[in-house]
Design a protein around this motif. Structure first.
Motif, mmCIF file in Angstrom:
data_model
loop_
_atom_site.group_PDB
_atom_site.id
_atom_site.type_symbol
_atom_site.label_atom_id
_atom_site.label_comp_id
_atom_site.label_asym_id
_atom_site.label_seq_id
_atom_site.Cartn_x
_atom_site.Cartn_y
_atom_site.Cartn_z
ATOM 1 N N PHE A 154 0.921 -1.198 0.211
ATOM 2 C CA PHE A 154 -0.015 0.174 0.036
ATOM 3 C C PHE A 154 0.897 1.342 -0.080
ATOM 4 N N PHE A 155 1.842 1.437 1.079
ATOM 5 C CA PHE A 155 2.582 2.572 1.046
ATOM 6 C C PHE A 155 3.601 2.649 -0.182
ATOM 7 N N ARG A 156 4.029 1.556 -0.842
ATOM 8 C CA ARG A 156 4.781 1.507 -2.120
ATOM 9 C C ARG A 156 3.911 2.059 -3.163
ATOM 10 N N TRP A 157 2.795 1.964 -3.334
ATOM 11 C CA TRP A 157 1.893 2.575 -4.366
ATOM 12 C C TRP A 157 1.885 4.010 -3.857
ATOM 13 N N CYS A 158 1.704 4.395 -2.713
ATOM 14 C CA CYS A 158 1.325 5.752 -2.183
ATOM 15 C C CYS A 158 2.767 6.590 -2.782
ATOM 16 N N VAL A 159 3.895 5.978 -2.583
ATOM 17 C CA VAL A 159 5.081 6.824 -2.911
ATOM 18 C C VAL A 159 5.128 6.714 -4.457
ATOM 19 N N TYR A 197 1.905 10.644 -3.085
ATOM 20 C CA TYR A 197 1.468 11.036 -1.932
ATOM 21 C C TYR A 197 2.482 10.953 -0.726
ATOM 22 N N MET A 198 3.260 10.326 -0.798
ATOM 23 C CA MET A 198 4.613 9.912 0.248
ATOM 24 C C MET A 198 6.116 10.094 -0.536
ATOM 25 N N GLU A 199 6.695 10.559 0.429
ATOM 26 C CA GLU A 199 8.359 10.629 -0.139
ATOM 27 C C GLU A 199 8.930 9.523 0.079
ATOM 28 N N ARG A 200 8.566 8.297 0.975
ATOM 29 C CA ARG A 200 9.315 7.248 1.220
ATOM 30 C C ARG A 200 8.342 6.282 1.892
ATOM 31 N N ASN A 201 8.753 4.874 1.595
ATOM 32 C CA ASN A 201 7.940 3.860 2.230
ATOM 33 C C ASN A 201 8.522 3.489 3.727
ATOM 34 N N PRO A 202 7.413 3.743 4.791
ATOM 35 C CA PRO A 202 7.954 3.620 6.138
ATOM 36 C C PRO A 202 7.993 2.044 6.460
ATOM 37 N N ILE A 203 7.658 1.228 5.585
ATOM 38 C CA ILE A 203 7.636 -0.087 5.957
ATOM 39 C C ILE A 203 8.827 -0.720 5.715
ATOM 40 N N ILE A 204 10.089 -0.354 4.838
ATOM 41 C CA ILE A 204 11.064 -1.003 4.170
ATOM 42 C C ILE A 204 11.986 -1.140 5.598
ATOM 43 N N ASP A 205 12.032 -0.463 6.485
ATOM 44 C CA ASP A 205 13.108 -0.678 7.505
ATOM 45 C C ASP A 205 12.414 -1.662 8.660
ATOM 46 N N ILE A 206 11.096 -2.032 8.408
ATOM 47 C CA ILE A 206 10.335 -2.548 9.418
ATOM 48 C C ILE A 206 10.893 -4.459 9.520
ATOM 49 N N GLU A 207 11.804 -4.554 10.498
ATOM 50 C CA GLU A 207 12.296 -6.170 10.623
ATOM 51 C C GLU A 207 11.205 -7.045 10.401
ATOM 52 N N ILE A 208 11.668 -8.308 9.826
ATOM 53 C CA ILE A 208 10.804 -9.318 9.978
ATOM 54 C C ILE A 208 10.959 -10.551 10.680
ATOM 55 N N PRO A 209 10.106 -10.867 11.888
ATOM 56 C CA PRO A 209 10.630 -11.858 12.764
ATOM 57 C C PRO A 209 10.806 -13.284 12.013
ATOM 58 N N LYS A 210 11.661 -14.023 12.656
ATOM 59 C CA LYS A 210 11.979 -15.216 12.069
ATOM 60 C C LYS A 210 10.760 -16.156 12.344
ATOM 61 N N ARG A 211 10.188 -16.758 11.037
ATOM 62 C CA ARG A 211 9.120 -17.570 11.131
ATOM 63 C C ARG A 211 9.320 -18.851 11.966
ATOM 64 N N GLU A 212 8.148 -19.320 12.704
ATOM 65 C CA GLU A 212 8.227 -20.812 13.158
ATOM 66 C C GLU A 212 8.267 -21.856 12.193
ATOM 67 N N LYS A 213 8.844 -22.819 12.186
ATOM 68 C CA LYS A 213 8.769 -23.766 11.365
ATOM 69 C C LYS A 213 7.979 -25.038 11.893
ATOM 70 N N ARG A 214 6.871 -24.976 11.527
ATOM 71 C CA ARG A 214 6.056 -26.020 12.207
ATOM 72 C C ARG A 214 5.467 -27.033 11.109
ATOM 73 N N ILE A 215 5.160 -28.184 11.603
ATOM 74 C CA ILE A 215 4.764 -29.146 10.690
ATOM 75 C C ILE A 215 3.154 -28.958 10.426
ATOM 76 N N PRO A 216 2.868 -29.042 9.277
ATOM 77 C CA PRO A 216 1.366 -28.560 8.801
ATOM 78 C C PRO A 216 0.522 -29.795 9.345
ATOM 79 N N PRO A 217 -0.534 -29.078 10.086
ATOM 80 C CA PRO A 217 -1.607 -30.172 10.635
ATOM 81 C C PRO A 217 -2.266 -30.704 9.681
ATOM 82 N N LYS A 218 -2.390 -32.150 9.837
ATOM 83 C CA LYS A 218 -3.058 -33.011 8.881
ATOM 84 C C LYS A 218 -4.031 -34.180 9.759
#
Length: 297
Positions: free
Chosen positions: A80-85, A89-110
């Motif tokens: 969304f913010f990338r489109w705004c830039v 509508y905006m000068e820069r995307n404020p999400i770019i520097d937001i870190e991504i937590p390490k995803r839990e590696k779980r076995i899919p339920p079945k």
């Protein structure tokens, strides 16, 4: 400029130009509205790196977001913010520097093979008021378990998309706007044929493959939700539609299907997504261990 007004323009662009599905559009709309409501931001000019970072930090610490929830909000707001830039509508995307937590590696339920058979048996022998429901519902659950379709793909199936004679189902514009062909087994074909006979008997002519009992219309999302709840309660099996998709993938691997073919059948863009089912299939892994060259010593 009002952030909700801009969000509406973005969604109109995403639907008409980018061709995003209604489900994806709803995710964008919900994410922007939630961000605006929880930060108190009404104008796009109020968005800063600090309040964006506080939004995500609060999500993890105060709202107990899972990593997946965090990633969904980050991805939605990033686009969304990338489109705004891009629109100025905006000068820069404020999400770019937001870190991504390490995803839990779980076995899919079945479901286990025995539970999957138990569910199909119950769906067929459930005391329905109308015979049409017996054959339609069995065909629905068989399609989930024997073909691994997503919920949206099953509800979106057209009558012309199912070719029981040639044992194929054509998926139109699945996830990622991709068409694909899914081969079907003779077992699934028999269930679909029985349902088709009932559909013809009641004079159903709606274009959707799966019909509602009342009216000449397709089976609805709400109807499917109620059906799943009904069978979950009757079987006492803690399953979801997506869990049935996981069950299909795992059983296919245990039956000897190669990972590349399974990836194509599942409609995965990246084969890495399919490899998670290798960990869920103990039988498959056990079979691979028999190939060790020193086993005969």
């Amino acid at each position: 400029m009002d952030i909700q007004t801009i969000s509406q323009k973005f969604c109109e662009y995403s639907a008409s130009i980018r061709g995003y599905s209604p489900h994806t559009i709803r995710r964008y709309t919900t994410s922007v509205s939630f961000f605006s409501r929880n930060t108190g931001i009404a104008e796009l000019s109020q968005v800063t790196d600090e309040n964006v970072r506080a939004f995500f930090y609060g999500g993890r610490t105060e709202r107990n977001w899972s990593v997946n929830t965090y990633i969904v909000y980050r991805k939605s707001l990033l686009v969304f913010f990338r489109w705004c830039v891009k629109q100025g509508y905006m000068e820069r995307n404020p999400i770019i520097d937001i870190e991504i937590p390490k995803r839990e590696k779980r076995i899919p339920p079945k479901l286990t093979k025995q539970d999957a058979l138990k569910l199909l048996e119950l769906v067929y022998h459930y005391p329905y008021e109308y015979s049409f429901l017996r054959y339609r519902n069995h065909a629905i659950f068989s399609t989930f378990i024997f073909a691994g379709l997503r919920k949206s793909e099953l509800l979106g199936l057209k009558y012309a998309d199912v070719d029981v004679d040639n044992l194929t189902i054509f998926i139109r514009q699945g996830k990622g706007n991709k068409d694909r062909i899914v081969p079907i087994s003779h077992t699934l074909a028999q269930s679909l044929k029985r349902y088709i006979e009932q559909r013809k008997r009641l004079g159903k002519t709606n274009p959707e493959f799966f019909s509602s009992l009342r009216g000449n219309i397709g089976f609805t999302q709400n109807g499917l939700k109620k059906l799943v709840e009904q069978m979950r309660e009757a079987s006492r099996l803690p399953f979801t539609v997506h869990k049935l998709r996981h069950t299909f993938a795992t059983l296919m691997l245990e039956g000897g299907c190669d990972i590349f073919s399974l990836s194509k059948m599942m409609g995965h863009s990246d084969i890495k997504t399919t490899t998670i089912y290798l960990a869920a299939s103990a039988e498959h892994l056990r079979a691979q261990m028999t190939k060790h060259p020193l086993n005969d010593m």
